[in-house]
Design an enzyme around this catalytic site. Structure first.
Site, PDB file in Angstrom:
ATOM      1  N   SER A 142      46.455 -15.080  23.990  1.00  0.00           N
ATOM      2  CA  SER A 142      47.499 -15.216  22.986  1.00  0.00           C
ATOM      3  C   SER A 142      47.664 -13.891  22.266  1.00  0.00           C
ATOM      4  CB  SER A 142      47.111 -16.308  21.972  1.00  0.00           C
ATOM      5  OG  SER A 142      47.968 -16.296  20.854  1.00  0.00           O
ATOM      6  N   TYR A 155      41.091 -20.509  16.195  1.00  0.00           N
ATOM      7  CA  TYR A 155      41.958 -20.289  17.365  1.00  0.00           C
ATOM      8  C   TYR A 155      42.063 -18.804  17.695  1.00  0.00           C
ATOM      9  CZ  TYR A 155      46.084 -20.121  20.318  1.00  0.00           C
ATOM     10  OH  TYR A 155      46.952 -19.871  21.355  1.00  0.00           O
TER      11      TYR A 155
END
Length: 271
Positions: A142, A155
């Protein structure tokens, strides 16, 4: 280039989002697929679609990769099918959003187990086959991997691990005929935000199909990582131009929950 025709590809989180987009594109390219996700019903529906549309074989394995021993069970199931894997796409994952201590600890631990633990285990288990067949691994990371992200602390940290881990394996195995890519999308139009919440989205959402095409192009070029989107690329470079403290503070201001959203957050299957 890398020819996927007749290659066996395992895709985790393969029932929807980026995983399903990978499955559709790889079926079009003639790959044999093994799709892994929690929902057997969704997997079988997608498998039937791909087999009918492209004439490829698609096997499905219904497994929750956050559960203990799941990676080993998936590996054993693939072996039971008599398959040697050419490419592994570790796409399964989810995010939590909210002030750190307001998000259930068990959920955040599950996030680590899936985003990091299962990814490492699957890579470890399938890499011997992949090396013999001179294939590769695509790890879906990401843009959150490039800086701290307050209110998505676990995350972002998990994706920073994925990026570092992937780049290390790229350098370690590139001389042995194995490609390893960290694919780093920003916000993508997938069910990811159904659980993470729309407040976790930042910027315009990309199409999953565009993310996949870029990822496969970068994989063919033997890149160590690739960031989807110019604005995401610039954002990823921000920690090189400014202090890490400045970037973390800025990220915190951008990601701070609205008062009504301050109380809690949960996660979602990775796009």
């Amino acid at each position: 280039m890398y020819d996927f025709t007749g290659k066996t590809v395992v895709v985790t989180g393969g029932s929807m989002g980026i995983g399903a987009a990978f499955a559709r594109e790889l079926a079009r390219l003639g790959a044999r697929l093994v799709l892994v996700a929690r929902s057997e019903e969704k997997l079988r529906a997608l498998a039937a679609e791909l087999a009918a549309g492209h004439g490829v074989r698609v096997d499905v394995i219904a497994e929750d990769l956050a559960r203990p021993g799941a990676a080993a069970r998936v590996h054993a199931a693939v072996q039971a099918l008599g398959l040697e894997v050419d490419v592994l796409i570790n796409n399964a994952g989810f995010a939590t959003y909210g002030a750190f201590t307001t998000v259930d600890l068990a959920t955040q631990r599950e996030e680590i187990d899936l985003n990091v633990g299962a990814l490492v285990e699957l890579t470890y288990l399938f890499l011997p086959d992949i090396e013999r067949r001179r294939g590769g691994v695509i790890q879906v990371a990401s843009t959150a991997a490039f800086q701290a992200v307050p209110y998505m602390a676990v995350y972002a940290a998990s994706k920073a691990f994925v990026l570092s881990f992937s780049e290390a394996l790229w350098a370690e195995y590139r001389g042995r005929g194995v490609r390893v890519l960290a694919l780093c999308p920003g916000a993508t139009d997938t069910p990811f935000f159904a659980r993470a919440g729309e407040a976790a989205a930042f910027g315009k959402k990309a199409a999953a199909e565009d993310v996949v095409r870029l990822g496969l192009k970068a994989f063919a070029a033997d890149r160590s990582h690739v960031v989807h989107g110019l604005s995401n690329y610039v954002t990823a470079l921000s920690s090189r131009w400014f202090t890490r403290e400045f970037v973390a503070r800025l990220s915190g201001r951008l990601m701070r929950p609205k008062p009504a959203r301050e109380l809690h957050a949960t996660g979602a299957t990775q796009p």
